[in-house]
Structures are given as C-alpha cells and as structure tokens.
Scaffold this active site. Structure first.
Site, PDB file in Angstrom:
ATOM      1  N   HIS A  18       0.809  -1.215   0.000  1.00 29.31           N
ATOM      2  CA  HIS A  18       0.000   0.000   0.000  1.00 29.31           C
ATOM      3  C   HIS A  18       0.848   1.273   0.000  1.00 29.31           C
ATOM      4  O   HIS A  18       0.338   2.359  -0.284  1.00 29.31           O
ATOM      5  CB  HIS A  18      -0.980   0.007   1.192  1.00 29.31           C
TER       6      HIS A  18
ATOM      7  N   ASP B 213      -0.100  -7.490   1.324  1.00 24.03           N
ATOM      8  CA  ASP B 213       0.434  -6.141   1.542  1.00 24.03           C
ATOM      9  C   ASP B 213       1.959  -6.124   1.523  1.00 24.03           C
ATOM     10  O   ASP B 213       2.599  -5.532   2.399  1.00 24.03           O
ATOM     11  CB  ASP B 213      -0.094  -5.544   2.847  1.00 24.03           C
TER      12      ASP B 213
ATOM     13  N   GLY C 203       3.779   5.927   8.688  1.00 27.09           N
ATOM     14  CA  GLY C 203       5.163   6.082   8.249  1.00 27.09           C
ATOM     15  C   GLY C 203       5.994   4.849   8.525  1.00 27.09           C
ATOM     16  O   GLY C 203       7.047   4.646   7.926  1.00 27.09           O
ATOM     17  N   ASN C 204       5.523   3.998   9.468  1.00 32.26           N
ATOM     18  CA  ASN C 204       6.209   2.729   9.740  1.00 32.26           C
ATOM     19  C   ASN C 204       5.939   1.688   8.660  1.00 32.26           C
ATOM     20  O   ASN C 204       6.668   0.702   8.535  1.00 32.26           O
ATOM     21  CB  ASN C 204       5.751   2.131  11.077  1.00 32.26           C
ATOM     22  N   SER C 205       4.865   1.882   7.894  1.00 37.43           N
ATOM     23  CA  SER C 205       4.451   0.875   6.918  1.00 37.43           C
ATOM     24  C   SER C 205       5.588   0.476   5.989  1.00 37.43           C
ATOM     25  O   SER C 205       6.267   1.330   5.409  1.00 37.43           O
ATOM     26  CB  SER C 205       3.288   1.404   6.077  1.00 37.43           C
TER      27      SER C 205
ATOM     28  N   GLY D 255      -0.324  -1.866 -12.023  1.00 36.03           N
ATOM     29  CA  GLY D 255      -0.582  -0.440 -11.935  1.00 36.03           C
ATOM     30  C   GLY D 255      -2.044  -0.125 -11.712  1.00 36.03           C
ATOM     31  O   GLY D 255      -2.457   1.038 -11.762  1.00 36.03           O
TER      32      GLY D 255
END
Length: 340
Positions: A71, A101, A177-179, A230
C-alpha cells in the site's frame, strides 16, 4: 546488602538486552530506507493534483532490491528511496501482492554502498519472542521500537499448499510512516514487514501487524509469477454489479491507473466520480474488468482459478494477459503486456 544484590541481579537482563539492541540497531539501520511517493489524484472536473506520502522499507540485495508494503507504493507514479546518509535514488516496482500487503521495488540507479539485511525464517518465530522495528513514524526517520510477538494469523486459499497471507501481531509501537519497515528478531534478521494497526484513536493502540518474511519471499522475492499491473481496484459483488449495470455477478472496478504502468499502456481507465456505499467512498466511472484470459471475475473461486493458472503458465505465456472490460456500457477486449 542481600536485598541490594537481588535488585542488581534482577536488573541485569534488561541492561544486557538494551546493550544488545543498541548494537543491533547500529548494525542493521543502514539497510533501512525511507520511501517517499507521489500519487496523481484526479477529481470529477478532471483537475489533477499530486499527493505525497511516506513509508519505510529495507534493502535485501546488492542489486538494489528493497522490500516494503504494497500500500506504500501501489498507486505511486514516483518513488524515491532515501538512505540513512541522505542519499536519494529513484525506484520502480518489480512485483507486488496486495493480498499480503508486500512489494518488491528496485533502485533504478544504485551505488552499492549499503549493506543488505539477512532474511530470517519466520516459521521459527514463536509467540513471546522479542522483536524490534525500525521505520519512519510520522516522518521521524530511523525510529526504533521494541516489543514481542503477540500472535500469528494465517489466511489460506483453497489452493493446496498456497498461503494467501500470514501476519505477526505485535505490541511494538507502529504508527503512520512505519508501513513497509522491517521487523527484526534478536539476531538482526528480518522476520516481517510492517503492514497495519488496529486503532480506535488513529494512533497506536497496542495492536500492530507485520507480514511474515517467509510468505513475502514466496510471493514477491522468489517468484516471478507475480506481476504489477498499476491498477488500484475494488471487487464488485452482486449488489454493486446490479447498481452499475454490470452484465455479470462481479468484476473489478478500476479506481485509478498508475502512469506508464502496464495498465496505463493498455489504455485502461480509472474512475473519478465519488460514490458512497456503506460509509465507504469508491470511485465509479472507470473500466470494470469482467474476465482475465477468459476466466470471468465473478467469485473468489474464479479469482483463485486465475492465480492458479498463472502458476501453470510458461514464462512466455505470462508476458501478456487478455482482459475483457466494460466501458461506457459496452464490452471490449484489451491486451495488457508486461516488460521483461
């Protein structure tokens, strides 16, 4: 004196653990990267804007290959990878598996000055094991959090021996932001990639999830059968098919298409008209994929059958797919080709 000795002895494990963690952080943090992306947003009037976002990732090879969360990069038109010394490199998506993911991206230009991490064996991880996570929560780069493995969940398809997704649950602090950032064991090996949190406050409430590294390797590292299209799409169920006048019981409604992606080159279109269903906003007006290689997209069984067919194809056969789409009330066929 006796009581003082007991206090000192009881405090030793935490001191040793802290020293070990500090050394491990210094060893592996140069392999952790910050990922900045730009996504094109088009409104109902055709006006275009760009939205920037940030995630994390980890270098896994001297060829500039990086693992991150799907993601983080799936809708990105531009991907920039930033290393701990401030060096920036453009990157492209190689393979991506939204169901777990996870994604593999590769630096377009790479100086090979950074050490890749070692990948561990997530099957050997037990509930209660100590772990630590490095990432960029709220843009705070190279932030360290520690915790334990709180649980493990496995989602399997009906395809024998094929795991759709597998996640570790952890109490280590995870925030925006850790993703895509790496989860390490106490040997400094990557055993997972940060995926998501369960939160009522919008921040970290003590429950976070990371895709296991073994399934990540299976889906995007060791297999060349996963293709990045895409396409950002949503599954069309029977009710939505009726509302959108789809001539079958299901499909994939294209929300957006990344510029210069295989879907873009096949002239597929995303939607730009907001539609609210069960308090969830989706975009309608784009193409609806009805079938892939003559397999209709009408149920979970059909989607699984398509993925199974990919695993039986020769490499040359996987270089392109035939799509049947619904556009403006008319059914047409397009060919989506993939670069070598």
């Amino acid at each position: 004196m006796k009581h003082l000795l007991i206090v000192v002895v009881l405090s030793l494990p935490s001191v040793i653990f802290g020293q070990t963690l500090s050394k491990l952080y210094k060893k592996v943090s140069p392999s952790v990267v910050v990922i900045e992306t730009k996504e094109k947003i088009e409104n109902i009037n055709g006006q275009v804007s760009y939205m920037g976002s940030q995630g994390s990732g980890v270098l896994i090879s001297d060829q500039g290959e990086i693992l991150t969360a799907a993601h983080v990069v799936n809708n990105a038109e531009n991907i920039t990878v930033i290393f701990h010394d401030g060096q920036k490199f453009p990157a492209k998506i190689v393979r991506l598996a939204t169901v777990a993911d996870v994604a593999l991206i590769k630096l377009i230009h790479f100086s090979n000055n950074y050490p890749p991490v070692e990948l561990g064996d997530s099957d050997r991880v037990d509930v209660g094991d100590d772990i630590f996570i490095i990432g960029a929560p709220f843009g705070i780069e190279y932030s360290l959090s520690k915790g334990i493995i709180s649980g493990k969940s496995v989602e399997k398809t009906r395809m024998e021996g094929f795991t759709f997704a597998e996640f570790f649950q952890t109490d280590a602090a995870i925030n925006h932001g850790n993703s895509g950032g790496p989860m390490f064991n106490m040997k400094g090996e990557v055993i997972g990639l940060v995926s998501s949190i369960v939160s009522e406050s919008g921040g970290f409430d003590g429950i976070g999830f990371a895709a296991t590294i073994n399934v990540t390797k299976q889906l995007v590292v060791e297999s060349d059968r996963r293709r990045w299209t895409g396409i950002n799409g949503v599954l069309v169920d029977r009710e939505l098919a009726r509302l959108l006048n789809v001539p079958q019981a299901g499909g994939i409604l294209i929300q957006s298409v990344v510029a210069l992606s295989p879907a873009y080159m096949a002239d597929l279109n995303g939607g730009n008209v907001p539609f609210y269903r069960n308090d969830e906003e989706i975009s309608i007006g784009g193409d609806i994929i009805l079938a892939v290689n003559d397999i209709p997209i009408v149920s979970e069984e059909n989607i699984i059958a398509f993925f199974k067919s990919i695993y039986l194809m020769e490499k040359e056969e996987r270089s392109s797919f035939k799509l049947k789409i619904l556009r403006g009330g008319k059914v047409k066929e397009v060919i989506m080709r993939f670069p070598d």
